[in-house]
Design a protein around this motif. Structure first.
Motif, short mmCIF file in Angstrom:
data_model
loop_
_atom_site.label_atom_id
_atom_site.label_comp_id
_atom_site.label_asym_id
_atom_site.label_seq_id
_atom_site.Cartn_x
_atom_site.Cartn_y
_atom_site.Cartn_z
N GLU A 113 -3.92 6.84 -9.86
CA GLU A 113 -3.09 6.94 -11.07
C GLU A 113 -2.07 5.81 -11.13
O GLU A 113 -1.63 5.41 -12.21
CB GLU A 113 -2.38 8.29 -11.12
N ASP A 114 -1.66 5.32 -9.97
CA ASP A 114 -0.70 4.22 -9.92
C ASP A 114 -1.36 2.93 -10.39
O ASP A 114 -0.79 2.19 -11.19
CB ASP A 114 -0.17 4.03 -8.50
N LEU A 115 -2.57 2.68 -9.89
CA LEU A 115 -3.35 1.53 -10.35
C LEU A 115 -4.80 1.70 -9.92
O LEU A 115 -5.09 1.97 -8.76
CB LEU A 115 -2.82 0.22 -9.77
N SER A 116 -5.70 1.56 -10.87
CA SER A 116 -7.13 1.48 -10.60
C SER A 116 -7.79 0.93 -11.85
O SER A 116 -7.24 1.02 -12.95
CB SER A 116 -7.73 2.85 -10.22
N LEU A 117 -8.96 0.35 -11.68
CA LEU A 117 -9.60 -0.27 -12.84
C LEU A 117 -11.09 -0.47 -12.64
O LEU A 117 -11.58 -0.58 -11.51
CB LEU A 117 -8.95 -1.60 -13.18
N LYS B 84 -11.04 -1.00 -18.10
CA LYS B 84 -10.35 0.27 -18.27
C LYS B 84 -9.40 0.39 -17.09
O LYS B 84 -9.82 0.41 -15.94
CB LYS B 84 -11.32 1.44 -18.29
N ILE B 85 -8.10 0.43 -17.38
CA ILE B 85 -7.08 0.35 -16.35
C ILE B 85 -6.20 1.59 -16.38
O ILE B 85 -5.66 1.96 -17.44
CB ILE B 85 -6.21 -0.91 -16.56
N LEU B 86 -6.06 2.25 -15.24
CA LEU B 86 -5.09 3.33 -15.10
C LEU B 86 -3.84 2.73 -14.46
O LEU B 86 -3.92 2.04 -13.43
CB LEU B 86 -5.65 4.46 -14.23
N ASP B 87 -2.69 2.98 -15.06
CA ASP B 87 -1.43 2.42 -14.59
C ASP B 87 -0.32 3.33 -15.08
O ASP B 87 -0.16 3.52 -16.29
CB ASP B 87 -1.25 1.00 -15.13
N ASP B 88 0.45 3.90 -14.13
CA ASP B 88 1.50 4.84 -14.55
C ASP B 88 2.74 4.14 -15.07
O ASP B 88 3.61 4.77 -15.68
CB ASP B 88 1.86 5.78 -13.39
N MET C 70 -5.88 -7.43 -9.31
CA MET C 70 -4.91 -6.90 -10.26
C MET C 70 -3.57 -6.76 -9.56
O MET C 70 -3.49 -6.26 -8.43
CB MET C 70 -5.37 -5.53 -10.76
N PHE C 71 -2.52 -7.25 -10.22
CA PHE C 71 -1.15 -7.05 -9.76
C PHE C 71 -0.49 -6.01 -10.66
O PHE C 71 -0.71 -6.00 -11.87
CB PHE C 71 -0.36 -8.36 -9.84
N ASP C 72 0.33 -5.15 -10.05
CA ASP C 72 0.95 -4.06 -10.80
C ASP C 72 2.42 -3.95 -10.42
O ASP C 72 2.76 -3.47 -9.33
CB ASP C 72 0.23 -2.74 -10.50
N LEU C 73 3.29 -4.40 -11.30
CA LEU C 73 4.73 -4.31 -11.09
C LEU C 73 5.21 -2.93 -11.56
O LEU C 73 4.99 -2.56 -12.71
CB LEU C 73 5.45 -5.41 -11.88
N ASP C 74 5.85 -2.19 -10.65
CA ASP C 74 6.31 -0.85 -11.00
C ASP C 74 7.80 -0.78 -11.34
O ASP C 74 8.27 0.21 -11.88
CB ASP C 74 6.02 0.12 -9.86
N PHE C 75 8.55 -1.82 -10.99
CA PHE C 75 9.99 -1.84 -11.26
C PHE C 75 10.35 -3.19 -11.90
O PHE C 75 9.75 -4.21 -11.56
CB PHE C 75 10.79 -1.63 -9.97
N PRO C 76 11.33 -3.21 -12.80
CA PRO C 76 11.68 -4.45 -13.49
C PRO C 76 12.51 -5.39 -12.63
O PRO C 76 13.58 -5.84 -13.00
CB PRO C 76 12.48 -3.95 -14.70
N PRO D 16 0.81 -1.23 0.00
CA PRO D 16 0.00 0.00 0.00
C PRO D 16 0.84 1.27 0.00
O PRO D 16 0.41 2.30 -0.52
CB PRO D 16 -0.83 -0.12 1.29
N GLY D 17 2.05 1.20 0.57
CA GLY D 17 2.90 2.39 0.59
C GLY D 17 3.27 2.84 -0.80
O GLY D 17 3.33 4.05 -1.08
N GLN D 18 3.51 1.90 -1.69
CA GLN D 18 3.81 2.24 -3.08
C GLN D 18 2.61 2.88 -3.75
O GLN D 18 2.73 3.86 -4.48
CB GLN D 18 4.24 0.97 -3.84
N TRP D 19 1.41 2.34 -3.49
CA TRP D 19 0.20 2.85 -4.14
C TRP D 19 -0.15 4.25 -3.65
O TRP D 19 -0.63 5.08 -4.42
CB TRP D 19 -0.97 1.89 -3.86
#
Length: 261
Positions: A76-80, A96-100, A224-230, A67-70
Motif C-alpha cells: 500500500e505504501d508503494l507497488s506497481l 497502475k501504482i499504489l501509493d499512500d 520507482m522512487f516514492d517520497l513520503d514526506f515533503p 525498506p523500514g519505511q516501506w
C-alpha cells in the motif's frame, strides 16, 4: 502394487511442481511490449492497453532504499505494475501504482528524491546482455510524477563514452524530453499513469535513432522512487524490478523486453 503406483505418481507430481517452481525462480525477468493502437490518447486511462505482460514491483525484496519505511504498510505504501507499448516513433509506458502519499514533488527536488518512475533501456538490440558497464546506447530516464509537473531527466554520468550526449535534468525542474506527454488518473489507493516518450530523444548525431520492430528484444528495467514526506532525503523509498540498485551502473542486472504486434 496399486498403493506403490499411487505413491510413485504422487512423488512424481511433487517433483514436477518443485521443478517448475525452481525454473520460475531461475527464469530471467522478461516482458512483452505490444504495438500501440493508432488512436492512443495519453489521458491516464489504460482501458485500451494490453496489460497481460506487466513488470511487477510489489515485494520487499524489490525495496532497495528505505525498506523500514516501506515495511510499515507494504504494497500500500508503494507497488506497481508497468506495461509497455510501442510504435516506430514512440515508446509508451502505462502503470497502475499504489501509493499512500502520492504526488509529493517539490520544486528543486532531484528526481531520485521525489515521486518518479525510472526507465532503464537499451536501444541496441545487438548489445551483449551480460555487459557490466553502460554503453552510449544504454539509457536511464527519470520521469517525475505529479498532478501538475511531469519533469524529466536523463542520467549519462555512468557512461565512459557518452558519444556527446550529456546528463540533463538532474535537478528535476526541467522538461528535457521533447514532445513528451504524461497524465495520471486517480484510483483507490493510488493512480494510473500513462506516458509517451518520443524515441528521437534517445539519439544524436553519434547515436543512431532507435526504431522498434516486432520480434526485436532489448534490455530493460524499471524503478520507482516514492517520497513520503515533503523534505528531500527523508524516507524516499526506492523499489526496483531487478531487486537491486546496481542497475544504475550494471546493465547485466536488467530484464528483457520483446516487441510484439
Amino acid at each position: 502394487m496399486k498403493k506403490l503406483i499411487r505413491m510413485l505418481a504422487m512423488m512424481l507430481a511433487v517433483a514436477l511442481m518443485l521443478g517448475c517452481a525452481a525454473l520460475a525462480e531461475e527464469a530471467p525477468r522478461a516482458i512483452n511490449a505490444y504495438k500501440a493502437p493508432a488512436d492512443i490518447a495519453i489521458d491516464g486511462d489504460l482501458t485500451e492497453w494490453n496489460t497481460t505482460s506487466p513488470a511487477t514491483i510489489n515485494v520487499e525484496a524489490q525495496v532497495v532504499r528505505d525498506p523500514g519505511q516501506w515495511k510499515e504498510k507494504g504494497a500500500e505504501d508503494l507497488s506497481l505494475d508497468v506495461y509497455v507499448m510501442w510504435d516506430e516513433e514512440n515508446l509508451y509506458l502505462g502503470a497502475k501504482i499504489l501509493d499512500d502519499t502520492p504526488f509529493m514533488y517539490r520544486e528543486g527536488f532531484p528526481p531520485d528524491m521525489a515521486d518518479s518512475l525510472v526507465l532503464f533501456l537499451s536501444t541496441d538490440p545487438t548489445a551483449d546482455v551480460a555487459r557490466t558497464a553502460y554503453t552510449a546506447n544504454d539509457w536511464r530516464v527519470t520521469m517525475v510524477i505529479d498532478d501538475y509537473y511531469y519533469n524529466t531527466g536523463i542520467d549519462r554520468d555512468m557512461i565512459e563514452d557518452n558519444k556527446g550526449f550529456e546528463t540533463c535534468g538532474e535537478d528535476g525542474d526541467g522538461q528535457v524530453l521533447e514532445d513528451y506527454e504524461a497524465c495520471i488518473a486517480e484510483i483507490d489507493g493510488g493512480y494510473t499513469l500513462e506516458i509517451m516518450i518520443p524515441l528521437k530523444n534517445l539519439s544524436n548525431e553519434n547515436i543512431p535513432a532507435f526504431v522498434p520492430a516486432a520480434g526485436m528484444t532489448v534490455s530493460v528495467d524499471f524503478g520507482m522512487f516514492d517520497l513520503d514526506f515533503p523534505c528531500p532525503g527523508v524516507a524516499t523509498v526506492r523499489m526496483q524490478w531487478a531487486g537491486t540498485d546496481t542497475v544504475d551502473t550494471d546493465p547485466s542486472q536488467w530484464g528483457s523486453m520483446t516487441f510484439c504486434e
